[in-house]
Enzyme design. Sequence first.
Site, PDB file in Angstrom:
ATOM      1  N   ASP A   1     -50.672 -11.387  67.347  1.00 37.63           N
ATOM      2  CA  ASP A   1     -49.625 -11.178  66.742  1.00 37.63           C
ATOM      3  C   ASP A   1     -48.168 -11.220  67.682  1.00 37.63           C
ATOM      4  O   ASP A   1     -48.559 -11.298  68.746  1.00 37.63           O
ATOM      5  CB  ASP A   1     -49.212 -10.023  65.812  1.00 37.63           C
ATOM      6  CG  ASP A   1     -48.536 -10.428  64.491  1.00 37.63           C
ATOM      7  OD1 ASP A   1     -47.407 -10.671  64.440  1.00 37.63           O
ATOM      8  OD2 ASP A   1     -49.026 -10.479  63.433  1.00 37.63           O
TER       9      ASP A   1
ATOM     10  N   HIS B   1     -43.692  -6.353  62.759  1.00 35.26           N
ATOM     11  CA  HIS B   1     -44.598  -7.420  62.022  1.00 35.26           C
ATOM     12  C   HIS B   1     -46.134  -7.257  62.422  1.00 35.26           C
ATOM     13  O   HIS B   1     -46.800  -7.212  61.503  1.00 35.26           O
ATOM     14  CB  HIS B   1     -44.296  -8.757  62.633  1.00 35.26           C
ATOM     15  CG  HIS B   1     -44.810  -9.864  61.985  1.00 35.26           C
ATOM     16  ND1 HIS B   1     -46.218 -10.639  62.300  1.00 35.26           N
ATOM     17  CD2 HIS B   1     -44.477 -10.483  60.535  1.00 35.26           C
ATOM     18  CE1 HIS B   1     -46.613 -11.310  61.163  1.00 35.26           C
ATOM     19  NE2 HIS B   1     -45.575 -11.255  60.282  1.00 35.26           N
TER      20      HIS B   1
ATOM     21  N   SER C   1     -48.152 -14.224  55.963  1.00 33.48           N
ATOM     22  CA  SER C   1     -48.422 -13.149  56.961  1.00 33.48           C
ATOM     23  C   SER C   1     -49.032 -11.951  56.254  1.00 33.48           C
ATOM     24  O   SER C   1     -50.138 -11.203  57.025  1.00 33.48           O
ATOM     25  CB  SER C   1     -47.295 -12.672  57.719  1.00 33.48           C
ATOM     26  OG  SER C   1     -46.721 -13.637  58.806  1.00 33.48           O
TER      27      SER C   1
END
Length: 733
Positions: free
Chosen positions: A137, A164, A352
């Site tokens: 990521d 994230h 995502s």
Amino acid sequence: MNTKKSTYSASSILILLFLVFSVVANLNGQTTQQRLKIASNNKSVELANFKTNLVSEFALERTQLNAAAKLNNWKIKETLANGKKIELQAIGEDGSPLYYETYSDEAGFVSRASTLNTNGLLGLHLDGDGMQVGVWDSGVALENHVEFASRIINGDNTTEIDPHATRVTGSIISAGLKKDAKGVASMAKVVSHDWTRDKIEVTGAASKGLLLSNHSYGIKADRVPDWYFGAYTKVAQDWDKIMYNAPYYLMVSAAGNAQKSRDNDSPTYGSTTDGFDVLLGFTLAKNAIVVAGANSNIDRNGNLKNAEVSAYSSFGPVDDGRIKPDIAGNGGSVLSTDSFSNTSYNTSSGTSMATPSVTGSLLLLQQYNEQLYGSYMKAATLKGLALHTADDVDAPGPDYKMGWGIMNTMNAAQLINTKEFTSHIAEESLENGEEFSFEITAEGNKTLIASISWTDLESSYINNGELNNTTAALVNDLDIRIIQNGKTFLPWKLNPAQASSAATKGDNNVDPFERIEIPNANGTYTIVVTHKGELVNRVQDFSLILSGVRMTTCSLDAPDEINIEEAEASSVKLRWNASEDALYEVQYKEVHEQDWTTEYISVNNFDWKNLILDKTYSFRLRTFCSQNIASEYSDPITFTFIGAETEVETLQTLSVDSEIPFSVYPNPAVDEIHLNVETSDTTMYRILSTSGVELKMDSATNSKINVSDLPTGLYVLQIQDFDVNKSAKFYKY
């Protein structure tokens, strides 16, 4: 011709049962030995050489990238106004700057993975314990978040903690201290990496036995020319090469959120506002699973009520017409861990967040297969199983918006469980010039589904700048057909020139996955797998997945007509009606003993030895039709052993328990079961999974119980009324 017959003997079931008993102690996921076994199937020399080449390429690319960034005043890293992180990752063949970005905009899980968890609908207690997954990521996850409990490994030793990456990781492995933020595989481990050296690091990890990796990012769509969209480029080629050389490793990536971006002015179909042809980079790899975002409604029994693609989720097709995305996960608001503090959470949406739910689901399916059969599935099998069992949405067949439909982990787990009973999952090989054929019998009046899935070689062709080039990236083109009485059934296919149209049936020459469906199938069919042209490397491994089939003639009825044929000085011989292809679990004890002694035999008679005169004994048995599918137990036979010298009198003293045996019918059941006893207004029933998880409880009226809302499987029914407590097992189709 390579021909395989559909036979499955009782002795093979016995071998499988012994295999299960030998691996029961290892229910905690991957061991070092298992990783080494997976690694032994890799093309280790090719992987090592490829990793060396990637390292050299990376060093040169970094030098060129830094120089180009300085010359063109490009930022290497940037945090946008919406909080997204982007990073200059490479320079395209045409000189375009290629930025990676995360694919979340602001994802509940609809994959039905929760049905496999502890206290889930299937009662399987699968939580990813001991399993490991890689996450790449925009940074690494916050290791000391309370939801992770030391189950994060920093694969890069980087200090760049990323929100994230923390949210994606939480969607896979959060323990559930905050219930609504629980991850799909809540006891698994994550090796967390940033995306800078993703191909290099994955190649190394796959060479050591990594099964799955999650990639919820991709190339930023507004900074590339139109020809990039749908193009098979070097980055897709590289990922295909990794997966081909490591056949147990599967990459799971997000489709992206560019549906409404209007970044592609020259799509292969429609206008830029239609949202087609906006997939980029490694999402075009043939062998990976690419995940779309969906909004869907699932009832409490795991049934899909309705679904639609999320408004942001990127559409296919690939320029060569391949079906991408492959599958869809939840794209709604997902509560997950956040990196602000070790107790913080946040809600976000996007492909995502749809992707980690699919990754975690696939991890649980690997855990379940290993638990039942002592081995992990190849990546082609795992991918094929997911696509085979996905919930179809809208028109029959796949589409370029959500691929084969919504991920249904419950369906996939049931196919694993019913293997060699009503399903078939096999890893095969097709040699150059040969044909594979397999004769099967349909389960009857249900949909017969047959799929083949294979990990294809990387294509030697890559697009270096041609708009919408339709050259197929598929190297070894396999074909599946089903034949009955001269009629040939063909697989689904899509037409990129009519991307919004429903799927048709015909010769698919672009996808490394093919699926055929025959509604209301009856009788015998022949599955045929062939190939076009010459197979590169002279052989192609493939996985065959079947559902709606009858793999054995064994009956799930409990054994009946149990008789004692012979009595000797200290033994009796019992015999019962035989069921073809069956294995029998025999249980016996002295009547007052608490525990049964259990034996497995493949013949319909049993010699019970070392009996004692004037002792009272009980005996019962059940039929195993496959490793995991068994009938309920027969009604117990209870008798007092007198001895051989008065054989006739002995047989006359044999007696079944005076209490009327409790049973249900029909068994197997479809929508409703009937009890063979009368019930009153106070009679209650409970339905439990075979592992003891309560699934339903209500009053039993009119000696009937509705079971239409239960998924296929074996269940325990308990009836309670004052001091009455009876139970029976039944199988639900």
